[in-house]
Design a protein around this motif. Structure first.
Motif, PDB file in Angstrom:
ATOM      1  N   PHE A 139       0.822  -1.293   0.071  1.00  0.00           N
ATOM      2  CA  PHE A 139      -0.042   0.008   0.025  1.00  0.00           C
ATOM      3  C   PHE A 139       0.926   1.183  -0.079  1.00  0.00           C
ATOM      4  CE2 PHE A 139      -2.478  -3.158   1.208  1.00  0.00           C
ATOM      5  CZ  PHE A 139      -3.953  -2.900   0.863  1.00  0.00           C
ATOM      6  N   THR A 140       0.408   2.330  -0.999  1.00  0.00           N
ATOM      7  CA  THR A 140       1.037   3.611  -0.843  1.00  0.00           C
ATOM      8  C   THR A 140       1.206   4.105   0.792  1.00  0.00           C
ATOM      9  OG1 THR A 140      -0.812   4.812  -1.609  1.00  0.00           O
ATOM     10  CG2 THR A 140       0.942   4.023  -3.232  1.00  0.00           C
ATOM     11  N   SER A 141       2.222   4.940   0.804  1.00  0.00           N
ATOM     12  CA  SER A 141       2.284   5.586   2.208  1.00  0.00           C
ATOM     13  C   SER A 141       1.236   6.593   2.060  1.00  0.00           C
ATOM     14  CB  SER A 141       3.659   6.026   2.429  1.00  0.00           C
ATOM     15  OG  SER A 141       4.193   7.009   1.479  1.00  0.00           O
ATOM     16  N   SER A 142       0.859   6.823   3.400  1.00  0.00           N
ATOM     17  CA  SER A 142      -0.235   7.694   3.505  1.00  0.00           C
ATOM     18  C   SER A 142       0.021   8.600   4.517  1.00  0.00           C
ATOM     19  CB  SER A 142      -1.622   7.298   3.926  1.00  0.00           C
ATOM     20  OG  SER A 142      -2.652   7.808   4.142  1.00  0.00           O
ATOM     21  N   GLU A 143      -0.402   9.948   4.467  1.00  0.00           N
ATOM     22  CA  GLU A 143      -0.123  10.938   5.453  1.00  0.00           C
ATOM     23  C   GLU A 143      -1.273  10.743   6.856  1.00  0.00           C
ATOM     24  OE1 GLU A 143       0.028  14.850   4.074  1.00  0.00           O
ATOM     25  OE2 GLU A 143       1.453  14.595   2.510  1.00  0.00           O
ATOM     26  N   ARG A 144      -2.460  10.225   6.282  1.00  0.00           N
ATOM     27  CA  ARG A 144      -3.137   9.814   7.310  1.00  0.00           C
ATOM     28  C   ARG A 144      -2.964   8.509   7.856  1.00  0.00           C
ATOM     29  NH1 ARG A 144      -6.455  10.303   2.511  1.00  0.00           N
ATOM     30  NH2 ARG A 144      -7.127   8.311   2.957  1.00  0.00           N
ATOM     31  N   SER A 145      -3.596   8.420   8.967  1.00  0.00           N
ATOM     32  CA  SER A 145      -3.079   6.936   9.797  1.00  0.00           C
ATOM     33  C   SER A 145      -4.361   5.994   9.430  1.00  0.00           C
ATOM     34  CB  SER A 145      -3.016   7.155  11.241  1.00  0.00           C
ATOM     35  OG  SER A 145      -4.191   7.708  11.703  1.00  0.00           O
ATOM     36  N   ASP A 146      -4.589   5.587   8.024  1.00  0.00           N
ATOM     37  CA  ASP A 146      -5.590   4.688   7.736  1.00  0.00           C
ATOM     38  C   ASP A 146      -5.447   3.400   7.097  1.00  0.00           C
ATOM     39  OD1 ASP A 146      -4.866   5.829   5.243  1.00  0.00           O
ATOM     40  OD2 ASP A 146      -6.466   6.494   4.324  1.00  0.00           O
ATOM     41  N   GLU A 147      -4.044   3.048   7.361  1.00  0.00           N
ATOM     42  CA  GLU A 147      -3.278   1.809   6.959  1.00  0.00           C
ATOM     43  C   GLU A 147      -4.484   0.692   7.278  1.00  0.00           C
ATOM     44  OE1 GLU A 147      -1.295   4.189   8.212  1.00  0.00           O
ATOM     45  OE2 GLU A 147      -0.075   4.393   6.603  1.00  0.00           O
ATOM     46  N   ASP A 148      -4.902   0.595   8.481  1.00  0.00           N
ATOM     47  CA  ASP A 148      -5.721  -0.629   8.793  1.00  0.00           C
ATOM     48  C   ASP A 148      -6.997  -0.651   8.064  1.00  0.00           C
ATOM     49  OD1 ASP A 148      -3.855  -1.594  10.690  1.00  0.00           O
ATOM     50  OD2 ASP A 148      -4.761  -0.466  12.367  1.00  0.00           O
ATOM     51  N   GLU A 149      -7.666   0.722   7.711  1.00  0.00           N
ATOM     52  CA  GLU A 149      -8.923   0.643   6.951  1.00  0.00           C
ATOM     53  C   GLU A 149      -8.880   0.402   5.697  1.00  0.00           C
ATOM     54  OE1 GLU A 149     -10.500   4.615   7.630  1.00  0.00           O
ATOM     55  OE2 GLU A 149     -10.217   4.436   9.829  1.00  0.00           O
ATOM     56  N   ARG A 150      -7.828   0.805   4.981  1.00  0.00           N
ATOM     57  CA  ARG A 150      -7.317   0.415   3.629  1.00  0.00           C
ATOM     58  C   ARG A 150      -7.057  -1.225   3.361  1.00  0.00           C
ATOM     59  NH1 ARG A 150      -2.756   3.916   1.299  1.00  0.00           N
ATOM     60  NH2 ARG A 150      -1.715   3.066   3.379  1.00  0.00           N
ATOM     61  N   ILE A 151      -6.266  -1.858   4.229  1.00  0.00           N
ATOM     62  CA  ILE A 151      -6.145  -3.206   4.252  1.00  0.00           C
ATOM     63  C   ILE A 151      -7.485  -3.842   4.609  1.00  0.00           C
ATOM     64  CG2 ILE A 151      -5.132  -5.129   5.367  1.00  0.00           C
ATOM     65  CD1 ILE A 151      -2.636  -3.264   5.699  1.00  0.00           C
ATOM     66  N   SER A 152      -8.291  -3.414   5.489  1.00  0.00           N
ATOM     67  CA  SER A 152      -9.665  -4.168   5.752  1.00  0.00           C
ATOM     68  C   SER A 152     -10.511  -4.044   4.523  1.00  0.00           C
ATOM     69  CB  SER A 152     -10.122  -3.368   6.833  1.00  0.00           C
ATOM     70  OG  SER A 152      -9.525  -3.808   8.197  1.00  0.00           O
ATOM     71  N   ALA A 153     -10.402  -2.898   3.847  1.00  0.00           N
ATOM     72  CA  ALA A 153     -11.285  -2.574   2.476  1.00  0.00           C
ATOM     73  C   ALA A 153     -10.698  -3.411   1.559  1.00  0.00           C
ATOM     74  CB  ALA A 153     -11.377  -1.156   2.390  1.00  0.00           C
ATOM     75  N   PHE A 154      -9.647  -3.688   1.462  1.00  0.00           N
ATOM     76  CA  PHE A 154      -9.015  -4.633   0.023  1.00  0.00           C
ATOM     77  C   PHE A 154      -9.465  -5.924   0.529  1.00  0.00           C
ATOM     78  CE2 PHE A 154      -5.378  -7.291  -0.797  1.00  0.00           C
ATOM     79  CZ  PHE A 154      -5.251  -7.393  -2.148  1.00  0.00           C
ATOM     80  N   LEU A 155      -9.220  -6.591   1.847  1.00  0.00           N
ATOM     81  CA  LEU A 155      -9.519  -7.835   2.287  1.00  0.00           C
ATOM     82  C   LEU A 155     -10.995  -8.092   2.009  1.00  0.00           C
ATOM     83  CD1 LEU A 155      -7.252  -8.360   5.579  1.00  0.00           C
ATOM     84  CD2 LEU A 155      -6.819  -9.007   3.008  1.00  0.00           C
ATOM     85  N   SER A 156     -11.861  -7.109   2.254  1.00  0.00           N
ATOM     86  CA  SER A 156     -13.256  -7.183   1.967  1.00  0.00           C
ATOM     87  C   SER A 156     -13.544  -7.541   0.583  1.00  0.00           C
ATOM     88  CB  SER A 156     -14.068  -6.016   2.802  1.00  0.00           C
ATOM     89  OG  SER A 156     -13.976  -5.943   3.934  1.00  0.00           O
ATOM     90  N   GLU A 157     -12.768  -6.562  -0.404  1.00  0.00           N
ATOM     91  CA  GLU A 157     -12.983  -6.750  -1.728  1.00  0.00           C
ATOM     92  C   GLU A 157     -12.609  -8.279  -2.290  1.00  0.00           C
ATOM     93  OE1 GLU A 157     -12.080  -3.940  -5.731  1.00  0.00           O
ATOM     94  OE2 GLU A 157     -11.121  -3.457  -3.849  1.00  0.00           O
ATOM     95  N   ILE A 158     -11.480  -8.771  -1.722  1.00  0.00           N
ATOM     96  CA  ILE A 158     -11.186 -10.009  -2.302  1.00  0.00           C
ATOM     97  C   ILE A 158     -11.845 -11.180  -1.650  1.00  0.00           C
ATOM     98  CG2 ILE A 158      -8.865  -9.128  -2.766  1.00  0.00           C
ATOM     99  CD1 ILE A 158      -7.939 -10.767  -0.442  1.00  0.00           C
TER     100      ILE A 158
END
Length: 185
Positions: A105-124
């Motif tokens: 995942f690209t680095s983010s200034e926000r601390s939303d890494e967990d949310e991005r991974i959760s969304a990705f895992l939900s998509e797959i």
């Protein structure tokens, strides 16, 4: 000096709409170490993968590699004991046939890494695959050949919008189209 990277979790999958530790990963009783090729100016890195010891000289990998290439979930490997007593993989004896990918995942200034991974895992979720969340930015996945195209579609879409980069870390077995990300490994 050497660096040792052992997986912080057990490989998981979606089953009947629920996230679960893969049954083989649940039975893991052993760690098999893989030497990671590095340039001459870097320290030696080792990736420790959960496995099931199948004989004194073999183990079956029950983790999805995040660093090692050309090995995947379910592969049986030959092992030797190092001088320190650790089981070190020397070669793949039996290929389980799964293709392995890394998603960074690209680095983010926000601390939303967990949310991005959760969304990705939900998509797959609809795609039968095994995955390991290695860090807040790195996920590795192994998929059977018949499900590879569906996963590649999601990976290409996420890569095209800059959500993440991906690469194939184990050659594709069978038919799987290749586009987007870095799938030329």
């Amino acid at each position: 000096m050497a660096r040792y990277q052992e997986h912080p979790s057990r490989s998981s999958r979606w089953s009947s709409g629920q996230l679960e530790v893969h049954p083989d990963a649940q039975r893991a009783d052993f760690t098999t170490w893989f030497s990671i090729k590095v340039s001459s100016d870097q320290e030696q890195t080792w990736e420790g993968l959960l496995s099931i010891k199948t004989s004194p000289s073999t183990s079956r990998i029950v983790a999805v590699p995040a660093l090692a290439y050309d090995v995947g979930f379910g592969d049986e490997v030959e092992i030797v004991n190092s001088d320190e007593g650790a089981a070190v993989a020397t070669r793949v004896l039996a290929n389980a046939g799964m293709s392995t990918f890394r998603v960074l995942f690209t680095s983010s200034e926000r601390s939303d890494e967990d949310e991005r991974i959760s969304a990705f895992l939900s998509e797959i979720r609809p795609i039968p695959c095994v995955f390991d969340v290695y860090s807040e930015r790195l996920v590795s996945l192994s998929v059977e050949p018949e499900n590879c195209d569906a996963l590649m579609d999601i990976l290409a879409q996420g890569s095209s919008i800059g959500l993440f980069e991906f690469e194939r870390s184990k050659p594709v077995t069978g038919s799987c189209h290749v586009f987007g990300g870095r799938s030329d490994q």
